[in-house]
Design an enzyme around this catalytic site. Structure first.
Site, short mmCIF file in Angstrom:
data_model
loop_
_atom_site.label_atom_id
_atom_site.label_comp_id
_atom_site.label_asym_id
_atom_site.label_seq_id
_atom_site.Cartn_x
_atom_site.Cartn_y
_atom_site.Cartn_z
N HIS A 68 0.80 -1.25 -0.01
CA HIS A 68 0.01 0.18 0.00
C HIS A 68 0.76 1.05 -0.03
CE1 HIS A 68 -4.13 1.15 0.42
NE2 HIS A 68 -3.78 2.36 1.22
N LYS A 84 -11.48 10.97 11.69
CA LYS A 84 -10.68 9.75 12.59
C LYS A 84 -10.41 9.79 14.05
CE LYS A 84 -7.86 9.05 8.38
NZ LYS A 84 -6.41 9.09 7.92
N ASP A 120 -7.27 16.05 6.72
CA ASP A 120 -7.29 14.87 7.28
C ASP A 120 -5.99 14.84 8.42
OD1 ASP A 120 -6.70 12.28 8.17
OD2 ASP A 120 -5.95 11.39 6.29
N GLU A 135 -7.62 15.10 -0.85
CA GLU A 135 -7.63 15.18 0.52
C GLU A 135 -6.22 15.48 0.89
OE1 GLU A 135 -8.84 11.33 2.03
OE2 GLU A 135 -7.78 11.04 3.69
N LYS A 171 -10.31 5.80 -3.75
CA LYS A 171 -9.33 6.92 -3.47
C LYS A 171 -8.08 6.40 -3.96
CE LYS A 171 -7.65 7.96 1.19
NZ LYS A 171 -8.04 8.49 2.48
N ASP A 206 -5.82 11.40 -2.45
CA ASP A 206 -5.32 11.71 -1.23
C ASP A 206 -3.73 12.10 -1.46
OD1 ASP A 206 -4.48 12.00 1.52
OD2 ASP A 206 -5.33 10.15 2.35
N GLU A 210 -14.59 5.22 4.30
CA GLU A 210 -13.43 4.37 3.90
C GLU A 210 -12.96 3.21 4.89
OE1 GLU A 210 -10.09 7.17 3.26
OE2 GLU A 210 -9.74 7.39 5.43
N LYS A 241 -4.11 7.21 -3.98
CA LYS A 241 -2.76 7.55 -3.09
C LYS A 241 -2.05 8.14 -4.15
CE LYS A 241 -3.49 6.73 1.17
NZ LYS A 241 -3.89 7.73 1.87
#
Ligand code: MUC
Ligand code: MG
Length: 387
Positions: free
Chosen positions: A21, A272, A248, A223, A166, A197, A326, A168
């Protein structure tokens, strides 16, 4: 009769991810979770989780640091006290311990879980009650490879698991990233909505140009494009961007939320609970967002089953989540540590309805996976399917 808080166990569990990731600041191929179990004199227990991304690469706390903080500093403040009032215990912690938001979140979750189990109610009931039982969940495309991301998105659409993606970005140059995003959006067309993001990787001028180029490519939202301490930059970008700007990493509790509203520094907040300092602090962030006409999005730290479920109870209790959620963390991990996995169906997560979190830890699995456990060999079902 008071219910004595008797014991706090903490474990660190390492679980590989189904693929690397890739974020702007780090790449992960495993997720490290810090799990908490609090036991009370009436036999009740509560579970919590503190999980971050890439050790100390993403935030101020690491899983190892959370465990140490709870074992060494939180536990002596709590053990032996009446455990029936989570808010009173959290007030004691907050009076003696500065910051440590992720560890606070893990402990508060366990206290609320136990209180809700004792009451025979789902955790969401302690947060005002669920307004919805199904939460829309997007999927993050972050393999680092355009072709692989498109294949992954197609598989998710075909399985009716996710239709919002989304991406990255921020590791490559902005024009390279925009070309990557535009190729994916072109391949998906109207079948999939796309947002990005940047994880703080851009400066102001890059963000200004990038916002226009991403808007032209059909992207809905950006984001955290700027560093978390550049609120003025976020405010200027929010004023000029043709597409929505979301905060975020910059949101670390109600105070940040208030300042973002005051400065009109975002169109949307990624909520979050761990970053905010716990479920109740995150609920305060949500209230400030609503009062300030800021859209809400249910964010994740790529938590496992316990942390994801805790967030789900909070998100389900909110009047509105304009940008969905998410909450896909468990699906990124190769091992399931819940006795019954969470249910993802028709582009949504079903919020558990049993008492407390409504999920149980598979303790055999935890024993096998925990870092200091008796054995690190996993025997149960492994290698989660991609979809
Ligand atoms: C982040 O920055 O939002 C959430 C989803 C994902 O893919 O990464 C995380 C962290
Ligand atoms: Mg983010």
């Amino acid at each position: 009769m008071p219910i004595k808080l008797e014991k706090i166990d903490t474990w660190i569990v390492d679980i590989p991810t189904i693929r690397p990731h890739v974020l702007s600041m780090t790449s992960i191929s495993k997720q490290v979770m810090m799990l908490v179990r609090i036991s009370f004199s009436d036999g009740s227990v509560g579970l919590g989780e503190g999980t971050t991304i890439g050790g100390l690469a993403y935030g101020d706390e690491s899983p190892e640091g959370m465990k140490l903080a709870i074992d060494r500093y939180f536990a002596p403040l709590l053990i032996g006290r009446d455990g029936s009032e989570p808010a009173a215990l959290m007030a004691i912690l907050r009076s003696q311990i500065v910051g440590n938001h992720f560890a606070m979140h893990a402990v508060e979750t366990a206290l609320l879980d136990a209180a809700a189990r004792r009451a025979g109610l789902p955790l969401s009931a302690l947060l005002g009650g669920a307004r919805q039982q199904r939460l829309p969940v997007l999927w993050t495309l972050a393999s680092g490879d355009t072709g692989r991301d498109i294949e992954e998105a197609e598989a998710m659409l075909a399985a009716r698991r996710h239709d919002t993606f989304k991406l990255k970005i921020g590791k490559r140059t902005m024009p390279e990233d925009v070309a990557h995003v535009a190729a994916i959006k072109r391949a998906l067309g109207d079948r999939g909505s796309v947002r990005v993001d940047v994880n703080q990787a851009w400066d102001r001028i890059t963000a200004r140009k990038g916002a226009q180029m991403l808007a032209d490519a059909g992207v809905d939202l950006i984001e955290q494009p700027l560093p978390r301490d550049d609120r003025l930059g976020m405010a200027r970008l929010t004023a000029s961007s043709p597409i929505a700007i979301m905060a975020d990493e910059a949101l670390r509790g109600p105070r940040d939320a208030l300042e973002f509203v005051r400065d009109s520094a975002a169109h949307a907040f990624s909520l979050k609970p761990a970053q905010a300092g716990g479920l109740s602090a995150a609920r305060d962030v949500a209230a400030i967002a609503r009062a300030g006409h800021i859209g809400l999005y249910g964010g994740t730290m790529l938590e496992g089953g316990i942390g994801t479920t805790a967030s789900a109870h909070l998100f389900a209790s909110l009047p509105e989540l304009e940008w969905g959620t998410e909450l896909f963390g468990p699906l990124l991990q190769t091992e399931e540590i819940l006795v019954e996995p969470l249910v993802y169906r028709d582009f949504a997560l079903e919020v558990p309805t049993g008492p407390g979190l409504g999920v149980e830890l598979d303790m055999d699995k935890v024993e096998h996976l925990r870092r200091d456990g008796p054995s690190r060999t996993v025997t149960g079902p492994s290698a989660r399917e991609n979809v």
